[in-house]
Design an enzyme around this catalytic site. Structure first.
Site, PDB file in Angstrom:
ATOM      1  N   ALA A  65      -5.145 -34.461 -66.110  1.00  0.00           N
ATOM      2  CA  ALA A  65      -6.268 -34.794 -67.074  1.00  0.00           C
ATOM      3  C   ALA A  65      -6.187 -34.268 -68.297  1.00  0.00           C
ATOM      4  O   ALA A  65      -5.250 -33.340 -68.239  1.00  0.00           O
ATOM      5  CB  ALA A  65      -7.535 -34.063 -66.384  1.00  0.00           C
ATOM      6  N   GLY A 104      -4.110 -34.631 -62.357  1.00  0.00           N
ATOM      7  CA  GLY A 104      -4.479 -35.943 -62.258  1.00  0.00           C
ATOM      8  C   GLY A 104      -3.345 -36.954 -62.221  1.00  0.00           C
ATOM      9  O   GLY A 104      -3.673 -38.074 -61.492  1.00  0.00           O
ATOM     10  N   GLU A 107      -2.139 -37.358 -58.697  1.00  0.00           N
ATOM     11  CA  GLU A 107      -3.333 -37.773 -57.902  1.00  0.00           C
ATOM     12  C   GLU A 107      -3.439 -39.448 -58.326  1.00  0.00           C
ATOM     13  O   GLU A 107      -3.794 -40.200 -57.197  1.00  0.00           O
ATOM     14  CB  GLU A 107      -4.719 -37.116 -58.134  1.00  0.00           C
ATOM     15  CG  GLU A 107      -4.784 -35.702 -57.769  1.00  0.00           C
ATOM     16  CD  GLU A 107      -5.963 -34.878 -58.246  1.00  0.00           C
ATOM     17  OE1 GLU A 107      -6.201 -34.629 -59.483  1.00  0.00           O
ATOM     18  OE2 GLU A 107      -6.782 -34.369 -57.336  1.00  0.00           O
ATOM     19  N   GLU A 127      -3.656 -27.374 -60.928  1.00  0.00           N
ATOM     20  CA  GLU A 127      -4.936 -27.169 -61.452  1.00  0.00           C
ATOM     21  C   GLU A 127      -5.519 -25.755 -61.237  1.00  0.00           C
ATOM     22  O   GLU A 127      -6.548 -25.033 -61.846  1.00  0.00           O
ATOM     23  CB  GLU A 127      -6.043 -27.898 -60.635  1.00  0.00           C
ATOM     24  CG  GLU A 127      -5.992 -29.454 -61.050  1.00  0.00           C
ATOM     25  CD  GLU A 127      -4.893 -30.364 -60.374  1.00  0.00           C
ATOM     26  OE1 GLU A 127      -4.084 -29.766 -60.007  1.00  0.00           O
ATOM     27  OE2 GLU A 127      -5.231 -31.607 -60.518  1.00  0.00           O
TER      28      GLU A 127
HETATM   29  N1  3HC Z   1      -4.181 -32.138 -71.360  1.00  0.00           N
HETATM   30  C1  3HC Z   1      -4.355 -31.742 -72.844  1.00  0.00           C
HETATM   31  N2  3HC Z   1      -3.023 -31.390 -73.637  1.00  0.00           N
HETATM   32  C2  3HC Z   1      -2.105 -31.059 -72.968  1.00  0.00           C
HETATM   33  C3  3HC Z   1      -1.796 -31.225 -71.384  1.00  0.00           C
HETATM   34  C4  3HC Z   1      -3.099 -31.653 -70.981  1.00  0.00           C
HETATM   35  N3  3HC Z   1      -3.204 -31.912 -69.710  1.00  0.00           N
HETATM   36  N4  3HC Z   1      -0.608 -30.891 -71.200  1.00  0.00           N
HETATM   37  C5  3HC Z   1       0.105 -30.698 -72.212  1.00  0.00           C
HETATM   38  N5  3HC Z   1      -0.620 -30.867 -73.315  1.00  0.00           N
HETATM   39  C6  3HC Z   1      -0.483 -30.652 -74.714  1.00  0.00           C
HETATM   40  C7  3HC Z   1      -0.131 -28.916 -75.115  1.00  0.00           C
HETATM   41  O1  3HC Z   1      -1.375 -28.317 -75.391  1.00  0.00           O
HETATM   42  C8  3HC Z   1       1.026 -29.208 -76.066  1.00  0.00           C
HETATM   43  O2  3HC Z   1       0.077 -29.489 -77.423  1.00  0.00           O
HETATM   44  P1  3HC Z   1       0.608 -28.913 -78.664  1.00  0.00           P
HETATM   45  O3  3HC Z   1       1.807 -29.539 -78.980  1.00  0.00           O
HETATM   46  O4  3HC Z   1      -0.494 -29.170 -79.600  1.00  0.00           O
HETATM   47  O5  3HC Z   1       0.777 -27.092 -78.711  1.00  0.00           O
HETATM   48  C9  3HC Z   1       1.665 -30.529 -75.678  1.00  0.00           C
HETATM   49  O6  3HC Z   1       0.865 -31.189 -74.943  1.00  0.00           O
HETATM   50  C10 3HC Z   1       2.816 -30.218 -75.199  1.00  0.00           C
HETATM   51  O7  3HC Z   1       2.680 -29.359 -73.951  1.00  0.00           O
HETATM   52  P2  3HC Z   1       3.616 -28.203 -73.995  1.00  0.00           P
HETATM   53  O8  3HC Z   1       4.002 -27.297 -75.101  1.00  0.00           O
HETATM   54  O9  3HC Z   1       3.232 -27.214 -72.815  1.00  0.00           O
HETATM   55  O10 3HC Z   1       5.155 -28.669 -73.582  1.00  0.00           O
HETATM   56  P3  3HC Z   1       6.121 -28.560 -72.334  1.00  0.00           P
HETATM   57  O11 3HC Z   1       7.153 -29.641 -72.138  1.00  0.00           O
HETATM   58  O12 3HC Z   1       6.495 -27.187 -72.568  1.00  0.00           O
HETATM   59  O13 3HC Z   1       5.348 -28.717 -70.915  1.00  0.00           O
HETATM   60  C11 3HC Z   1       3.905 -29.805 -69.413  1.00  0.00           C
HETATM   61  C12 3HC Z   1       4.728 -29.940 -70.512  1.00  0.00           C
HETATM   62  C13 3HC Z   1       4.723 -29.247 -68.127  1.00  0.00           C
HETATM   63  C14 3HC Z   1       3.223 -31.108 -68.974  1.00  0.00           C
HETATM   64  C15 3HC Z   1       2.986 -28.644 -69.558  1.00  0.00           C
HETATM   65  O14 3HC Z   1       2.348 -28.917 -70.975  1.00  0.00           O
HETATM   66  C16 3HC Z   1       1.943 -28.433 -68.538  1.00  0.00           C
HETATM   67  O15 3HC Z   1       1.895 -27.836 -67.547  1.00  0.00           O
HETATM   68  N6  3HC Z   1       0.661 -29.135 -68.989  1.00  0.00           N
HETATM   69  C17 3HC Z   1      -0.651 -28.944 -68.134  1.00  0.00           C
HETATM   70  C18 3HC Z   1      -0.436 -29.854 -66.926  1.00  0.00           C
HETATM   71  C19 3HC Z   1      -1.930 -29.570 -66.035  1.00  0.00           C
HETATM   72  O16 3HC Z   1      -1.992 -28.416 -65.970  1.00  0.00           O
HETATM   73  N7  3HC Z   1      -2.218 -30.501 -65.577  1.00  0.00           N
HETATM   74  C20 3HC Z   1      -3.462 -30.547 -64.848  1.00  0.00           C
HETATM   75  C21 3HC Z   1      -4.718 -30.665 -65.626  1.00  0.00           C
HETATM   76  S1  3HC Z   1      -6.171 -30.575 -64.868  1.00  0.00           S
HETATM   77  C22 3HC Z   1      -6.469 -32.043 -63.923  1.00  0.00           C
HETATM   78  O17 3HC Z   1      -5.569 -32.698 -63.911  1.00  0.00           O
HETATM   79  C23 3HC Z   1      -7.525 -32.070 -63.196  1.00  0.00           C
HETATM   80  C24 3HC Z   1      -7.553 -33.409 -62.184  1.00  0.00           C
HETATM   81  O18 3HC Z   1      -7.250 -32.953 -60.949  1.00  0.00           O
HETATM   82  C25 3HC Z   1      -8.880 -33.916 -62.144  1.00  0.00           C
END
Ligand code: 3HC
Length: 688
Positions: A65, A104, A107, A127
């Protein structure tokens, strides 16, 4: 290729529809992506095709998400609507994964009938790290494929599992060639259609849902420590319990409502803040980021003590060869033995194989001669914490090291400008303040001195990232940022002793707040005699009195606490008497403090010091201070950091608390001018 919207395309390869999402940086499921997916799946369902492949452009599959959108009013179709469109399409649905399929994103992939992946990709439901649970069916669909026990572990840890392992678990049905995911996915989809393989939706699978009695209770109790303080793991267990006891749709409802509950809570808010704060710390505001970092092929570490050994491990863990220099052969051997023993422990725990450890140890070149550092690209000096020792070493390094080498010191408090001044290349001198144990703790305070060049700063920031650490750029001041705030906390704690509060009450209040230990346990662990000299000791402080009684911490079996042979602490009657005596002599009024007031005092002191640090521009931003405390001092992540804590309290309330402290303890707790300025306009540290 027909554009569905600015981030989604629908195209056809004969009988296969291809839905492509391309929304940099990570294809997060913001409203444009959800809208695009919904329309593309709906259109493809009505088209004359047999199968639909979902694939992403850019560096990754959908990474979850859009975290920025969570908790805000969402427009466009919900993720649930997108998933319904997938599951009711009537076509064979294949998700083609590269990079990471997270949250997500995974998912969504779980609503496809099949998943094919680049072998270098990873899947996960992280998450929990945001204080959440998978809120789009993850707790229901994942166990239906990989079994409840493995799914519990994967969801509560948030781990990113490599594709080959996902393949073994059945989460990935086919591994593609890394160069041809798209064509492999299309071929795979066609093969499924041609073979008439069953297209069962994950939601309809049941075989893997059988659990042994007591599984959830056992899982809970074996993870008490890891889950301590966090709300999300228990909610995840509840969802998984629902998965095995209730029909799919009913359990899904429970998952949705618990997700919403977590989303509204303070923990998820704090953890989402932390996610962005850690990324923001890499954004250097007054450094020219276009200056290309130097290449670091080989590192030198001066000193093979506890810090030097830990620092060496950090580099060799990342495959970077290290020359370790000591003055004395025995100290050198002892240092290497400790490193080896640390790795042996990791082997016993199954973290590394013997070969992996041998490979790492093979990257270490021990030496008794600083001249052996002539060819290294970066030196980290981790010698005795005394200015004269450091200046002597840097004067030598200045003569020995090649032009362009970065000369870093691991000092935790000394003036780096003074160290740089003994060299003819102050632009090459910088602080790399690791935290103990250096091979474990994530933080490195990167301390720029007055003349440190942008090239050197960029090099050290990049190298720190390369060894898997969190780098935060700060400037030179006594204690830098982290220890300066630690000193403020200690001052507030010592004042409480003066009012008759016992060290164990303070430690216990901080543990309940979420710290692993309090300041007095920390002192006992580090040794009370750090900087204490018997001949100069006058018994004028509690610490001096304890040292004089040979209560110098855990190593002597006693400090603030008494210790048994297993190093288990118990409150000490001797310490209690000394504290009472000092409290009586201090002349200040004694009163009872409850735990919340104790925590408030300590944290308010930290926040005020943080505000001064910001005012003096020793840290770039308030969130950097939080990142330092989260990664260097184990501030409980679900509380976001001291500055976030203050913002959540409201700065007006923080000021009131500090004014009360100042009235009782003295003007040193007067609220920092920055705090007053921000509060006067209803602002927060986030705006500073
Ligand atoms: N939403 C919004 N922005 C995100 C994002 C997300 N899910 N994931 C990454 N970004 C952004 C980061 O803030 C960063 O932005 P910036 O360049 O402006 O600082 C950019 O994308 C690149 O991210 P990273 O610097 O972290 O890049 P990496 O290559 O090191 O890592 C990644 C990539 C492994 C995808 C890492 O970003 C990550 O772990 N992201 C989060 C993943 C996550 O937690 N997903 C679950 C979200 S909650 C959800 O899905 C709810 C659902 O169940 C309903």
């Amino acid at each position: 290729m027909a554009a569905i919207n600015e981030v989604t395309d629908l195209s056809f390869d004969d009988d296969v529809a291809i839905v492509t999402v391309d929304s940099p940086p990570v294809n997060a499921l913001g409203h444009h992506v959800r809208e695009g997916l919904y329309q593309a799946f709906t259109e493809a369902s009505g088209a004359d095709c047999e199968a639909i492949v979902l694939i992403c452009g850019g560096r990754t599959f959908i990474a979850g998400a859009d975290i920025r959108e969570l908790g805000t009013a969402r427009s466009g179709p919900t993720l649930g609507a997108v998933q319904d469109a997938m599951e009711s399409s009537g076509k064979v649905m294949v998700a083609a994964i590269h990079g990471t399929a997270l949250g997500g994103g995974l998912e969504v992939a779980l609503c496809a009938h099949y998943r094919i992946a680049d072998p270098n990709s990873r899947c996960g439901l992280p998450e929990v790290k945001l204080g959440l649970l998978p809120g789009a069916g993850g707790t229901q669909r994942l166990p239906r494929i990989i079994g409840v026990e493995r799914a519990l572990e994967m969801i509560t840890s948030g781990e990113h599992v490599p594709a080959p392992e996902c393949h073994r678990m059945g989460l990935i049905d086919e591994l593609a060639d890394e160069r041809s995911l798209r064509s492999d996915a299309i071929t795979f989809a066609r093969r499924i259609v041609a073979e008439g393989r069953p297209s069962t939706l994950v939601r309809d699978m049941k075989d893997k849902l059988k659990v042994t009695p007591g599984l959830f209770e056992e899982f809970r109790s074996s993870h008490t420590r890891r889950f301590s303080g966090f709300d999300a793991p228990e909610m995840i267990i509840r969802c998984m319990t629902a998965a095995v006891t209730l029909p799919f749709d009913e359990a899904l409802e429970i998952e949705r409502s618990l997700f919403e509950k977590l989303l509204e809570g303070t923990q998820s808010k704090a953890l989402r803040y932390v996610f962005f704060a850690e990324r923001e710390a890499r954004n250097l505001t007054d450094v020219d980021r276009s200056v290309v970092p130097l290449k670091v092929h080989r590192v030198g570490v001066v000193g093979a003590g506890t810090m030097g050994g830990g620092i060496t491990m950090s580099f060799i863990d990342a495959g970077i060869p290290v020359t370790v220099v000591e003055t004395d052969p025995q100290a050198l051997q002892h240092g290497l033995d400790v490193v080896r023993a640390n790795y042996d422990r990791s082997i016993r725990r199954g973290r590394f194989s013997v070969e992996q450890v041998d490979e790492r140890m093979g990257l270490v070149s021990p030496s008794l001669n600083l001249d052996d550092l002539s060819g290294v690209d970066l030196v980290v000096e981790a010698a005795f914490e005394r200015m004269q020792t450091k200046t002597e070493i840097f004067a030598r390094l200045n003569e020995i090291c090649k032009p362009g080498a970065v000369l870093a010191t691991n000092t935790s408090a000394l003036d780096i400008n003074e160290i740089a001044a003994v060299t003819s290349r102050p632009e090459a001198v910088i602080g790399m303040h690791f935290f103990s144990p250096a091979n474990v703790m994530k933080l490195v305070e990167v301390v720029r001195a007055d003349q440190t060049s942008d090239e050197v700063i960029n090099t050290v920031m990049a190298t720190t990232g390369r060894i898997g650490k969190v780098a935060v750029l700060v400037r030179v001041c006594p204690g830098f940022v982290g220890n300066r705030i630690l000193a403020a906390r200690r001052r507030a704690a010592d004042e409480l002793l003066n009012r008759g509060v016992m060290p164990w009450q303070i430690d216990s209040a901080l543990r309940d707040f979420g710290f692993a230990m309090g300041p007095f346990q920390m002192s006992d662990l580090a040794g009370l005699d750090l900087g204490w000299v018997r001949e100069e000791s006058t018994g004028s402080t509690i610490r001096e009195r304890l040292c004089e009684l040979n209560r110098r911490g855990q190593k002597t079996g006693a400090g603030y606490y008494d210790y048994d042979e297993n190093r288990r602490p118990t409150p000490s009657s001797i310490t209690s008497e000394i504290v009472t005596e000092f409290a009586r002599r201090s002349g200040v009024e004694h009163r009872r403090f409850d735990d919340s007031e104790i925590v408030d005092r300590l944290v308010l002191g930290m926040v005020n010091e943080g505000a001064r640090i910001l005012e003096e521009k020793m840290a770039m931003r308030a969130s950097d201070i939080d990142v330092i405390w989260l990664n260097g001092y184990n501030w409980p992540r679900y509380r976001g950091g001291p500055m976030h804590w203050a913002d959540q309290r409201g700065l007006r309330t923080v000021i009131n608390g500090l004014e009360a402290m100042a009235a009782e303890e003295g003007p040193h707790w007067e609220p920092a001018p920055l705090l007053r300025r921000l509060a006067s306009v209803g602002g927060s540290f986030g705006d500073a």
